[in-house]
Motif scaffolding. Structure first.
Motif, PDB file in Angstrom:
ATOM      1  N   UNK A  46      -4.755  11.055  -2.295  1.00 22.66           N
ATOM      2  CA  UNK A  46      -3.410  11.453  -2.673  1.00 22.66           C
ATOM      3  C   UNK A  46      -2.596  10.245  -3.115  1.00 22.66           C
ATOM      4  N   UNK A  47      -1.595  10.490  -3.941  1.00 19.04           N
ATOM      5  CA  UNK A  47      -0.705   9.420  -4.376  1.00 19.04           C
ATOM      6  C   UNK A  47       0.713   9.952  -4.408  1.00 19.04           C
ATOM      7  N   UNK A  62       5.836  -4.217   1.632  1.00 19.79           N
ATOM      8  CA  UNK A  62       4.787  -5.092   2.137  1.00 19.79           C
ATOM      9  C   UNK A  62       3.477  -4.388   2.443  1.00 19.79           C
ATOM     10  N   UNK A  63       3.352  -3.126   2.074  1.00 21.78           N
ATOM     11  CA  UNK A  63       2.134  -2.352   2.359  1.00 21.78           C
ATOM     12  C   UNK A  63       1.434  -1.954   1.063  1.00 21.78           C
ATOM     13  N   UNK A  64       0.178  -1.530   1.212  1.00 20.56           N
ATOM     14  CA  UNK A  64      -0.568  -1.015   0.062  1.00 20.56           C
ATOM     15  C   UNK A  64      -0.072   0.383  -0.258  1.00 20.56           C
ATOM     16  N   UNK A  65       0.043   0.663  -1.549  1.00 19.91           N
ATOM     17  CA  UNK A  65       0.495   1.980  -1.992  1.00 19.91           C
ATOM     18  C   UNK A  65      -0.449   2.498  -3.059  1.00 19.91           C
ATOM     19  N   UNK A  66      -0.345   3.799  -3.285  1.00 21.81           N
ATOM     20  CA  UNK A  66      -1.073   4.464  -4.371  1.00 21.81           C
ATOM     21  C   UNK A  66      -0.033   5.318  -5.072  1.00 21.81           C
ATOM     22  N   UNK A  67       0.329   4.920  -6.294  1.00 15.39           N
ATOM     23  CA  UNK A  67       1.417   5.587  -7.002  1.00 15.39           C
ATOM     24  C   UNK A  67       0.954   5.996  -8.396  1.00 15.39           C
ATOM     25  N   UNK A  68       1.394   7.169  -8.822  1.00 16.56           N
ATOM     26  CA  UNK A  68       1.000   7.682 -10.133  1.00 16.56           C
ATOM     27  C   UNK A  68       2.189   7.869 -11.037  1.00 16.56           C
TER      28      UNK A  68
END
Length: 148
Positions: A46-47, A62-68
């Motif tokens: 999911x993103x 400061x965290x890893x993200x997954x963005x679309x």
């Protein structure tokens, strides 16, 4: 004597039943573990949209993200060899700057929907380490010629 024979056969049956029970529990545990790890990989697919990310900026700083989002037209700036590529993605409401140093997919282009994964710091570009591009449909309608 028949009591001794019956006792031995009963003891063997109990040992056999215990072994089968242990084997069944081990197999059920293995299947459960495989299902759990498989679901973890699915949940990670999911993103969030650019607007959703910016609304939660303080939580994910400061965290890893997954963005679309869609690659914004005119925003791609390709550096020289070994230099990162800069571009922006948007969702129609908000835009987000992305910096990526890897090899882009062949179908990466302006207007194309992408999903970027990387480190998010509020007020800075996303330092992407992965860019996924949505494959265009092979079954799009052919453009029609307009008659003047």
């Amino acid at each position: 004597m028949s009591t001794a024979v019956a006792t031995r056969s009963g003891a063997r049956r109990i040992r056999l039943d215990v072994r089968l029970l242990v084997l069944a529990l081990v197999m059920a545990g293995a299947v459960g573990y495989l299902m759990y790890t498989g679901l973890q990989g699915t949940a990670a697919s999911y993103f969030v949209t650019v607007s959703e990310l910016q609304a939660r900026a303080s939580e994910v700083d400061g965290r890893r993200v997954r963005v679309g989002g869609d690659v914004v037209t005119g925003s791609i700036v390709r550096g020289g060899p070994g230099e990162p590529i800069h571009f922006r993605i948007g969702d129609g409401t908000s835009e987000l700057e992305v910096v990526y140093s890897g090899v882009l997919p062949d179908i990466f282009a302006e207007g194309r929907h992408v999903i970027v994964e990387g480190l998010y710091r509020n007020g800075q570009p996303v330092q992407a380490d992965s860019v996924l591009t949505q494959c265009p449909s092979r079954f799009e309608a052919a453009p029609t010629a307009s008659s003047s």
